[in-house]
Write an enzyme that holds these catalytic residues in place. Sequence first.
Site, PDB file in Angstrom:
ATOM      1  N   ASP A   1      -5.024   0.702   3.471  1.00  0.00           N
ATOM      2  CA  ASP A   1      -6.426   0.777   3.100  1.00  0.00           C
ATOM      3  C   ASP A   1      -6.553   1.065   1.598  1.00  0.00           C
ATOM      4  O   ASP A   1      -6.072   0.280   0.788  1.00  0.00           O
ATOM      5  CB  ASP A   1      -7.101   1.844   3.974  1.00  0.00           C
TER       6      ASP A   1
ATOM      7  N   HIS B   1      -7.380  -0.241  13.107  1.00  0.00           N
ATOM      8  CA  HIS B   1      -7.184  -0.116  11.662  1.00  0.00           C
ATOM      9  C   HIS B   1      -6.125   0.924  11.308  1.00  0.00           C
ATOM     10  O   HIS B   1      -5.365   0.734  10.346  1.00  0.00           O
ATOM     11  CB  HIS B   1      -8.520   0.255  11.018  1.00  0.00           C
TER      12      HIS B   1
END
Length: 292
Positions: A107, A272
Amino acid sequence: MAHTLANFDYQRIHVADDVSLNVATAGSGTPIVLLHGFPQTHLMWRHVAADLATDHTVICPDLRGYGDSDKPAETDGSVYAKRTMAADILALAGALGHDRFALAGHDRGALVAFRAGLDHPDKITHLAGLDVLPTLDMWEVLHGVTAAVGFHLYLMAQPPGLPEQMIAAGPDAFFGHFLDSWTDDPAAIPPGVRAAYLEACRGAVPSIVADYRASAGIDIVHDQADRAAGNRLRMPVAVLQQDWGAALGFDAAALWASWAADLQHHTVTCGHFMAEEAPDEVARALRELLGR
């Protein structure tokens, strides 16, 4: 913070005039630095770091503005530029005695790793990115109602003041939304770790917003300059992503291939937070990368 990586040593290392980073280290062998994402801290690597530390030197910092690292105030728009944050990591590794090292990020950390790879190709031996697109590509693929998935990107891109006030009014609700909605396996982030993430975020609202605001400003300028110059990542690159392309209508592997000639792109089926949801798969991919 109450939670630390088991069997890792902790220290603070000065990396810039007004910034020291909290860092956990363990193991021996060729070095790899692991950079966390949003809304997390270095704790997200707890499973993968333990695996890699059996035969590598593993370095897990909190990025500037996050966790127990320093959080300088934004002044001119460059304090949280990914170029600045990448320079932190080079200084950190150098202070630990590593002139060259592998770098993996998730991320936000993957954006820092991407910039480090472009700015310092002689220092980064291997590069891995987890569930992200380069900043310039990210903004280009978001459009129409599908962009709603990235509402936080637009919120934190606003000028200083309003985003900070809105998020600070309900930080646990805001940051908790992402911890809950971006995972396919809630058990992967147990209550104690979730609480540690929320505690860290509560104390870092201005710096987290500044990090995101930079990605709507100076980070785009830097990416555009590299694209115009034809600069690409020179080291072996591995990318692990959810199948964003199927949902938003783009080819993630092709976008990454435009930046990296030596690329292995993997589509994962977890959520994620893959280093916590599928740590064995992530560790295998990193080991495969390091073997190239």
